[in-house]
Structures are given as C-alpha cells and as structure tokens.
Design a protein around this motif. Structure first.
Motif, PDB file in Angstrom:
ATOM      1  N   ASP A 101      39.109  53.788  42.535  1.00 18.68           N
ATOM      2  CA  ASP A 101      39.807  55.000  42.452  1.00 18.68           C
ATOM      3  C   ASP A 101      41.566  54.926  42.215  1.00 18.68           C
ATOM      4  O   ASP A 101      41.618  53.626  42.383  1.00 18.68           O
ATOM      5  N   GLU A 102      41.939  56.027  42.102  1.00 20.46           N
ATOM      6  CA  GLU A 102      43.465  56.079  41.876  1.00 20.46           C
ATOM      7  C   GLU A 102      44.174  55.201  42.971  1.00 20.46           C
ATOM      8  O   GLU A 102      45.223  54.465  42.679  1.00 20.46           O
ATOM      9  N   ASP A 103      43.929  55.865  44.142  1.00 22.22           N
ATOM     10  CA  ASP A 103      44.496  55.021  45.365  1.00 22.22           C
ATOM     11  C   ASP A 103      44.386  53.536  45.445  1.00 22.22           C
ATOM     12  O   ASP A 103      45.370  53.042  45.668  1.00 22.22           O
ATOM     13  N   ALA A 104      43.308  52.962  45.040  1.00 23.62           N
ATOM     14  CA  ALA A 104      43.314  51.509  45.114  1.00 23.62           C
ATOM     15  C   ALA A 104      43.926  50.876  44.114  1.00 23.62           C
ATOM     16  O   ALA A 104      44.652  49.834  44.091  1.00 23.62           O
ATOM     17  N   LEU A 105      44.024  51.556  42.756  1.00 26.58           N
ATOM     18  CA  LEU A 105      44.950  51.206  41.576  1.00 26.58           C
ATOM     19  C   LEU A 105      46.551  51.027  42.130  1.00 26.58           C
ATOM     20  O   LEU A 105      47.217  50.107  41.884  1.00 26.58           O
ATOM     21  N   GLU A 139      39.570  40.653  44.183  1.00 23.50           N
ATOM     22  CA  GLU A 139      39.102  41.476  45.527  1.00 23.50           C
ATOM     23  C   GLU A 139      38.508  42.813  45.271  1.00 23.50           C
ATOM     24  O   GLU A 139      37.605  43.120  45.970  1.00 23.50           O
ATOM     25  N   LEU A 140      39.206  43.400  44.377  1.00 19.80           N
ATOM     26  CA  LEU A 140      39.091  45.031  44.118  1.00 19.80           C
ATOM     27  C   LEU A 140      37.632  45.107  43.686  1.00 19.80           C
ATOM     28  O   LEU A 140      36.707  45.838  43.942  1.00 19.80           O
ATOM     29  N   ASP A 141      37.460  44.431  42.425  1.00 22.58           N
ATOM     30  CA  ASP A 141      36.211  44.827  41.652  1.00 22.58           C
ATOM     31  C   ASP A 141      35.986  43.531  40.605  1.00 22.58           C
ATOM     32  O   ASP A 141      36.751  43.340  39.680  1.00 22.58           O
ATOM     33  N   GLU A 142      34.873  42.778  40.737  1.00 16.48           N
ATOM     34  CA  GLU A 142      34.744  41.511  39.861  1.00 16.48           C
ATOM     35  C   GLU A 142      34.406  41.714  38.430  1.00 16.48           C
ATOM     36  O   GLU A 142      34.835  40.956  37.583  1.00 16.48           O
ATOM     37  N   VAL A 143      33.656  42.762  38.250  1.00 10.72           N
ATOM     38  CA  VAL A 143      33.487  43.116  36.710  1.00 10.72           C
ATOM     39  C   VAL A 143      34.824  43.464  36.069  1.00 10.72           C
ATOM     40  O   VAL A 143      35.197  43.003  35.105  1.00 10.72           O
ATOM     41  N   ALA A 144      35.733  44.349  36.891  1.00 10.99           N
ATOM     42  CA  ALA A 144      37.088  44.651  36.204  1.00 10.99           C
ATOM     43  C   ALA A 144      37.826  43.334  36.212  1.00 10.99           C
ATOM     44  O   ALA A 144      38.659  43.467  35.192  1.00 10.99           O
ATOM     45  N   TYR A 145      37.766  42.411  37.298  1.00  7.18           N
ATOM     46  CA  TYR A 145      38.341  41.171  37.212  1.00  7.18           C
ATOM     47  C   TYR A 145      37.965  40.360  35.900  1.00  7.18           C
ATOM     48  O   TYR A 145      38.839  39.721  34.964  1.00  7.18           O
ATOM     49  N   LEU A 146      36.717  40.488  35.622  1.00  6.51           N
ATOM     50  CA  LEU A 146      36.195  39.584  34.513  1.00  6.51           C
ATOM     51  C   LEU A 146      36.599  40.398  33.021  1.00  6.51           C
ATOM     52  O   LEU A 146      37.130  39.361  32.190  1.00  6.51           O
ATOM     53  N   ARG A 147      36.720  41.346  32.926  1.00  4.71           N
ATOM     54  CA  ARG A 147      37.316  42.087  31.932  1.00  4.71           C
ATOM     55  C   ARG A 147      38.660  41.686  31.707  1.00  4.71           C
ATOM     56  O   ARG A 147      39.143  41.571  30.735  1.00  4.71           O
ATOM     57  N   PHE A 148      39.501  41.905  32.805  1.00  2.12           N
ATOM     58  CA  PHE A 148      40.904  41.723  32.686  1.00  2.12           C
ATOM     59  C   PHE A 148      41.054  40.265  32.389  1.00  2.12           C
ATOM     60  O   PHE A 148      41.950  39.940  31.508  1.00  2.12           O
ATOM     61  N   ALA A 149      40.581  39.388  33.071  1.00  2.00           N
ATOM     62  CA  ALA A 149      40.835  38.112  32.794  1.00  2.00           C
ATOM     63  C   ALA A 149      40.475  37.393  31.402  1.00  2.00           C
ATOM     64  O   ALA A 149      41.318  36.609  30.855  1.00  2.00           O
ATOM     65  N   SER A 150      39.110  38.164  30.969  1.00  2.97           N
ATOM     66  CA  SER A 150      38.881  37.841  29.348  1.00  2.97           C
ATOM     67  C   SER A 150      39.881  38.093  28.360  1.00  2.97           C
ATOM     68  O   SER A 150      40.027  37.219  27.454  1.00  2.97           O
ATOM     69  N   VAL A 151      40.608  39.305  28.602  1.00  7.47           N
ATOM     70  CA  VAL A 151      41.851  39.390  27.847  1.00  7.47           C
ATOM     71  C   VAL A 151      43.044  38.759  28.066  1.00  7.47           C
ATOM     72  O   VAL A 151      43.615  37.953  27.126  1.00  7.47           O
ATOM     73  N   ALA A 166      30.967  31.298  37.310  1.00  8.64           N
ATOM     74  CA  ALA A 166      30.695  30.301  38.120  1.00  8.64           C
ATOM     75  C   ALA A 166      31.576  30.171  39.425  1.00  8.64           C
ATOM     76  O   ALA A 166      31.416  29.983  40.392  1.00  8.64           O
ATOM     77  N   ASP A 167      32.840  30.419  38.941  1.00 10.61           N
ATOM     78  CA  ASP A 167      33.745  30.304  39.754  1.00 10.61           C
ATOM     79  C   ASP A 167      33.923  31.151  40.939  1.00 10.61           C
ATOM     80  O   ASP A 167      34.018  31.135  42.140  1.00 10.61           O
ATOM     81  N   LEU A 168      33.453  32.411  40.283  1.00  9.16           N
ATOM     82  CA  LEU A 168      33.258  33.564  41.327  1.00  9.16           C
ATOM     83  C   LEU A 168      32.351  33.526  42.115  1.00  9.16           C
ATOM     84  O   LEU A 168      32.518  33.745  43.368  1.00  9.16           O
ATOM     85  N   ARG A 169      31.079  32.885  41.746  1.00 15.78           N
ATOM     86  CA  ARG A 169      30.009  32.459  42.606  1.00 15.78           C
ATOM     87  C   ARG A 169      30.319  31.623  43.581  1.00 15.78           C
ATOM     88  O   ARG A 169      30.042  31.725  44.808  1.00 15.78           O
ATOM     89  N   ARG A 170      30.809  30.441  43.233  1.00 14.33           N
ATOM     90  CA  ARG A 170      31.480  29.525  44.138  1.00 14.33           C
ATOM     91  C   ARG A 170      32.386  29.993  45.093  1.00 14.33           C
ATOM     92  O   ARG A 170      31.993  29.879  46.491  1.00 14.33           O
ATOM     93  N   ALA A 171      33.319  30.839  44.714  1.00 16.64           N
ATOM     94  CA  ALA A 171      34.148  31.440  45.911  1.00 16.64           C
ATOM     95  C   ALA A 171      33.521  32.332  46.845  1.00 16.64           C
ATOM     96  O   ALA A 171      33.495  32.330  48.065  1.00 16.64           O
ATOM     97  N   ALA A 172      32.325  33.241  46.224  1.00 18.37           N
ATOM     98  CA  ALA A 172      31.640  33.916  46.922  1.00 18.37           C
ATOM     99  C   ALA A 172      30.884  33.339  47.891  1.00 18.37           C
ATOM    100  O   ALA A 172      30.705  33.696  49.324  1.00 18.37           O
ATOM    101  N   ALA A 173      30.182  32.259  47.348  1.00 19.84           N
ATOM    102  CA  ALA A 173      29.373  31.273  48.484  1.00 19.84           C
ATOM    103  C   ALA A 173      30.403  30.764  49.557  1.00 19.84           C
ATOM    104  O   ALA A 173      29.991  30.696  50.769  1.00 19.84           O
ATOM    105  N   GLY A 174      31.597  30.202  49.208  1.00 20.50           N
ATOM    106  CA  GLY A 174      32.549  29.788  50.072  1.00 20.50           C
ATOM    107  C   GLY A 174      32.684  30.601  51.283  1.00 20.50           C
ATOM    108  O   GLY A 174      32.689  30.074  52.477  1.00 20.50           O
ATOM    109  N   GLU A 175      32.940  31.851  50.934  1.00 23.72           N
ATOM    110  CA  GLU A 175      33.396  32.856  51.804  1.00 23.72           C
ATOM    111  C   GLU A 175      32.140  33.236  52.657  1.00 23.72           C
ATOM    112  O   GLU A 175      32.524  33.546  54.035  1.00 23.72           O
ATOM    113  N   ALA A 176      30.860  33.209  52.211  1.00 18.49           N
ATOM    114  CA  ALA A 176      29.794  33.556  53.005  1.00 18.49           C
ATOM    115  C   ALA A 176      29.333  32.530  54.100  1.00 18.49           C
ATOM    116  O   ALA A 176      28.894  32.972  55.067  1.00 18.49           O
ATOM    117  N   ALA A 177      29.634  31.259  53.511  1.00 17.52           N
ATOM    118  CA  ALA A 177      29.311  30.229  54.427  1.00 17.52           C
ATOM    119  C   ALA A 177      30.372  30.359  55.695  1.00 17.52           C
ATOM    120  O   ALA A 177      31.322  29.917  55.464  1.00 17.52           O
TER     121      ALA A 177
END
Ligand code: ZN
Length: 191
Positions: A101-105, A139-151, A166-177
């Motif tokens: 939402d706008e607030d998060a932006l 942190e906000l949204d991984e899909v949006a992050y991928l889109r932004f990072a790709s540009v 793969a980096d996102l997955r690794r980071a997520a796994a690191g946090e979960a463990a």
C-alpha cells in the motif's frame, strides 16, 4: 506584496552565484541581482532559512526560503534534487499488482532518504539511491524487489534472475534457521 519562492541547491546555482556563503538573488520584479537581506530567520526547525530581501534597484521587497538540497548525480552528469516522490514512483511501478500500500511506499522512501542522507555527502550518484532502495524493498516484497533489481542491475538473461532468486532463497533459509533449534536437535537423548 509578499513574494516567496524556494531556492534550489546552492551547488546547482551558476558559477559565481555564491558570495561569501550568501546566494545572490535576482529580484522577482526587475531581475536585478543586487538585493539586500533585511531579515533572516530559521524555519522548519532550522532545516531552512527564510530571508526578507529588498531590491536595491526597484526597492520592492520579497522573501526567499533557502534549504540545502541533497543532489542526485545522474549518469548523464546532470544533477537534480533528491526527491522522495521519485523513489516512490519508481518503487510503485515495481509493486504493480502486489499487496503493497501507499503507506508502505512512503515508509520505504523515508528509509531510503535517511540512508542516503546518512552517507554524509551532498551529492549522491543515482545508482547509490537505487542501491539504498534494494534492501528495504527486499523486505517489503520479493517480487517487486526482483522486478526493481532486474532493471537496476540490468538483468540480461534468465540466469541473472535465477542467481538473484537463489540468493533470496539462501537469505530466507538463513533467517529461518534458528541456531538454538539446531543445537537442541541431536543434543537430547536419542529417540
Ligand atoms: Zn527589483
């Protein structure tokens, strides 16, 4: 007549515009450059300076509000003032169709501005603004992050996306463990 306008960056002014720390202003009525400061006070809790000026040529008075501007240096070599709105619109594009939402932006743009200001330089290359966006956006949204990072990182192939994912997955796994969890397992009596 009260005439107020906000000045841009002192840095962005034409050479010779700054004289002993004081910006030489053009009279808004006759465009004469010789204007005397008759009153000066801080506004916005010291973030800006409001000056009452008197034109030496036509005698009319006007007000200027001066605030230091954080300049963003674009790849073209042009500088423009840092704008939180620009951060928001760039990120909003990447967030299309996402539950952001706008607030998060706005919060994200605020974090980006703080990070950029904390850098301590008055002129920031635009790619560093992009870099400051990546972290909070991840942190906000991984899909949006991928889109932004790709540009931003000019992804040119599927492999670029795969690597980032793969980096996102690794980071997520690191946090979960949870290390305590792992220590607990196997340490107890064998079952
Ligand atoms: Zn004048």
């Amino acid at each position: 007549m009260s005439f107020a306008y906000r000045l841009g960056s002192v840095q962005a002014g034409p050479p010779g515009a700054v004289e002993s720390g004081e910006v030489r202003m053009r009279c808004p009525f006759c465009r004469h450059t010789d204007c005397k400061v008759i009153d000066s006070r801080e506004v916005d809790e010291g973030a800006a300076t409001r000056r009452r000026r008197s034109c030496q040529a036509c005698g009319k008075r006007f007000t200027t509000v001066e605030e230091p501007v954080l300049a963003v240096l674009k790849r073209s070599g042009v500088t423009e003032p840092f704008s939180r709105d620009k951060v928001v619109s760039g990120v909003r594009r990447a967030c299309q169709g996402r539950p952001v939402d706008e607030d998060a932006l706005q919060k994200l743009a605020h974090r980006v501005e703080e990070a950029v200001r904390a850098g301590g330089t008055a002129e920031i290359p635009s790619h560093e603004v992009g870099l400051a966006i990546l972290g909070p956006l991840k942190e906000l949204d991984e899909v949006a992050y991928l889109r932004f990072a790709s540009v931003y990182r000019s992804f040119s192939s599927i492999e670029d996306f795969e690597k980032e994912i793969a980096d996102l997955r690794r980071a997520a796994a690191g946090e979960a463990a949870d290390p305590r969890d792992r220590a607990g397992r196997g340490a107890g009596p064998a079952g």
